[in-house]
Design an enzyme around this catalytic site. Structure first.
Site, short mmCIF file in Angstrom:
data_model
loop_
_atom_site.label_atom_id
_atom_site.label_comp_id
_atom_site.label_asym_id
_atom_site.label_seq_id
_atom_site.Cartn_x
_atom_site.Cartn_y
_atom_site.Cartn_z
N ASP A 69 0.87 -1.34 -0.25
CA ASP A 69 0.45 -0.08 -0.54
C ASP A 69 0.92 1.04 -0.12
O ASP A 69 0.47 2.28 -0.30
CB ASP A 69 -0.57 -0.28 1.47
CG ASP A 69 -1.95 -1.57 1.57
OD1 ASP A 69 -2.15 -1.84 -0.17
OD2 ASP A 69 -1.67 -1.23 2.17
N HIS B 283 -5.36 -3.57 6.22
CA HIS B 283 -4.51 -3.32 4.60
C HIS B 283 -6.17 -4.25 3.78
O HIS B 283 -6.25 -5.57 3.49
CB HIS B 283 -3.79 -5.15 4.72
CG HIS B 283 -3.08 -5.14 3.18
ND1 HIS B 283 -2.81 -4.39 2.17
CD2 HIS B 283 -3.71 -6.09 2.56
CE1 HIS B 283 -2.44 -5.25 1.57
NE2 HIS B 283 -2.96 -5.95 1.44
P1 NAI Z 1 0.53 -18.74 -4.96
O1 NAI Z 1 -0.92 -19.45 -5.56
O2 NAI Z 1 0.44 -18.16 -6.27
O3 NAI Z 1 0.87 -18.91 -4.07
C1 NAI Z 1 0.47 -19.28 -3.14
C2 NAI Z 1 1.73 -20.74 -2.18
O4 NAI Z 1 1.20 -21.14 -1.17
C3 NAI Z 1 1.85 -21.75 -3.14
O5 NAI Z 1 2.77 -21.65 -3.74
C4 NAI Z 1 0.88 -22.85 -2.11
O6 NAI Z 1 1.48 -24.16 -2.97
C5 NAI Z 1 1.25 -22.39 -1.16
N1 NAI Z 1 0.37 -23.31 0.36
C6 NAI Z 1 -0.66 -22.96 0.13
N2 NAI Z 1 -1.10 -23.65 1.32
C7 NAI Z 1 0.08 -24.27 2.70
C8 NAI Z 1 0.85 -24.07 3.30
N3 NAI Z 1 0.04 -25.10 4.34
N4 NAI Z 1 2.16 -24.30 3.83
C9 NAI Z 1 2.66 -23.81 3.15
N5 NAI Z 1 2.62 -23.32 1.83
C10 NAI Z 1 1.34 -23.76 1.70
O7 NAI Z 1 -0.23 -16.99 -4.31
P2 NAI Z 1 0.17 -15.10 -3.96
O8 NAI Z 1 -0.25 -14.21 -4.89
O9 NAI Z 1 1.29 -15.88 -4.01
O10 NAI Z 1 -0.47 -14.47 -3.24
C11 NAI Z 1 -0.52 -15.15 -1.51
C12 NAI Z 1 -0.78 -14.89 -0.79
O11 NAI Z 1 -0.58 -13.25 -1.04
C13 NAI Z 1 -2.13 -14.51 -0.69
O12 NAI Z 1 -2.83 -14.54 0.48
C14 NAI Z 1 -3.04 -13.86 -1.27
O13 NAI Z 1 -4.00 -12.74 -1.25
C15 NAI Z 1 -1.63 -12.26 -0.36
N6 NAI Z 1 -1.20 -10.92 -0.87
C16 NAI Z 1 -1.04 -10.01 0.30
C17 NAI Z 1 -0.91 -8.92 -0.11
C18 NAI Z 1 -0.13 -7.71 0.59
O14 NAI Z 1 0.04 -7.14 0.55
N7 NAI Z 1 -0.24 -8.37 2.15
C19 NAI Z 1 -0.11 -8.78 -2.20
C20 NAI Z 1 -0.68 -9.31 -3.07
C21 NAI Z 1 -1.33 -10.92 -2.73
#
Ligand code: NAI
Length: 332
Positions: free
Chosen positions: A165, A192
């Protein structure tokens, strides 16, 4: 001779050697975040964990010639990944698809974060924990509750990563004001998601923006994530800009742990600012230090307009935080 002594001094100094564990390292955020952390010279041990694909990411990133070791860990190796970690970064969890709010991710991500928090509490109870997994307003309280239930909660060591942000605010204000975004520093407070994201433009050189410019700008900062979700058209949400944000925040945490001065980032923490109104977690400027949080800063002087945004955000924050707390109570 001189260089040998210098090398030895450098490599034996505890304050420059840190283990960072990335949980969810195989994902859209996790991969580029791991890459950027490999480039941080304070990270000497990079532990990459995911339920799938972490060893591949680790092998790939490990070929970059910086002075650190990288290891990938499979689901049965979470303990090894976490043991000895100074910082744990958690981007594990599902991302949004078009039309979804961050809160829609709650059902899936709450249990993922709860289970990873349990392992962190067991194997690395002293680590600083940075939560990227959404909805951050609820996942951070989930981690706090898990740590409390295990008797290891340290409010100084838990952070919701809101840095994206802050990056968006700098970028978007520069587009409106025709300035170099590198020189823009907009504090973003609150939480957020949507209306809880509150950029404090009154604390920048752009305090006098006309309402018809300011209001759409604030809205764009609050809902900037939707632009990426829409453009990716079902393939996820921000990953590359988020990796940059996550690497910046992790770097700041490490700078704080190393005792560097005046390390300040906005982050969602267990905060005294509005506790008397029932808002237990709030994002504001935080000075980071050797113990994690060194000082939570107040909001400072803000405009009446921003006062209104803060007032409006509190109800949503209380509900989001309560939802996380309740989840752990109902599903320990
Ligand atoms: P993604 O689906 O590409 O990657 C998520 C990864 O987490 C996958 O590799 C999956 O295998 C892994 N995963 C799932 N369960 C797991 C577990 N129990 N232990 C270890 N790994 C596990 O998703 P992406 O795009 O990387 O997003 C991840 C998170 O970050 C989402 O919740 C998204 O909403 C959040 N996010 C947060 C932001 C922020 O500003 N704080 C900004 C953008 C995304």
């Amino acid at each position: 001779m001189f260089s040998k002594v210098a090398t030895r001094t450098f490599s034996s100094s505890a304050s420059t050697a840190y283990k960072v564990a990335v949980l969810g390292a195989g994902g859209g955020i996790g991969q580029p975040l791991s890459l950027l952390l490999k480039l941080n010279h304070k990270v000497t041990d990079l532990a990459l964990y995911d339920i799938k694909g972490a060893p591949g990411v680790a092998a790939d990133v490990s070929h970059i010639p910086t002075d650190s070791s990288v290891k990938g860990y499979n689901p049965d190796q979470l303990k090894e990944a976490l043991t000895g970690a100074d910082v744990i970064v958690i981007p594990a969890g599902v991302p949004r698809k078009p039309g979804m709010t961050r809160d829609d991710l709650f059902n899936t991500n709450a249990s993922i974060v709860r289970d990873l928090a349990k392992a962190a509490a067991d194997y690395a109870p002293n680590a600083a924990v940075a939560i990227i997994a959404n909805p951050v307003n609820s996942t951070v309280p989930i981690v706090a509750e898990v740590f409390k239930s295990k008797g290891v909660y340290d409010p100084k060591k838990l952070f919701g990563v809101t840095t994206l942000d802050v990056l968006r605010a700098a970028r978007f204000v520069s587009e409106v004001a025709h300035t170099n975004p590198v020189n823009e520093h907009v504090p973003v407070v609150g939480g957020h998601s949507g209306i809880t994201i509150i950029p404090l433009l009154s604390q920048t050189t752009h305090k006098d923006l006309a309402a018809d410019v300011r209001d759409p700008l604030v809205h764009r900062i609050q809902f900037g994530g939707d632009e990426v979700v829409k453009a990716k058209d079902g393939a996820g949400s921000a990953t590359l800009s988020m990796a940059q944000a996550g690497a910046r925040f992790t770097g700041a945490l490490l700078n704080g742990l190393a005792g560097e001065k005046d390390v300040i980032e906005c982050t969602f923490v267990d905060s005294p600012l509005f506790k008397d109104e029932g808002v237990d977690f709030f994002s504001s400027k935080v000075t980071l230090g050797p113990e994690g949080v060194k000082q939570v800063h107040g909001l400072g002087n803000i405009s009446d307009y921003e006062e209104g945004l803060v007032k409006e955000a509190k109800d949503t924050l209380i509900k989001n935080i309560q939802k996380g707390v309740e989840f752990v109570k109902q599903n320990p």
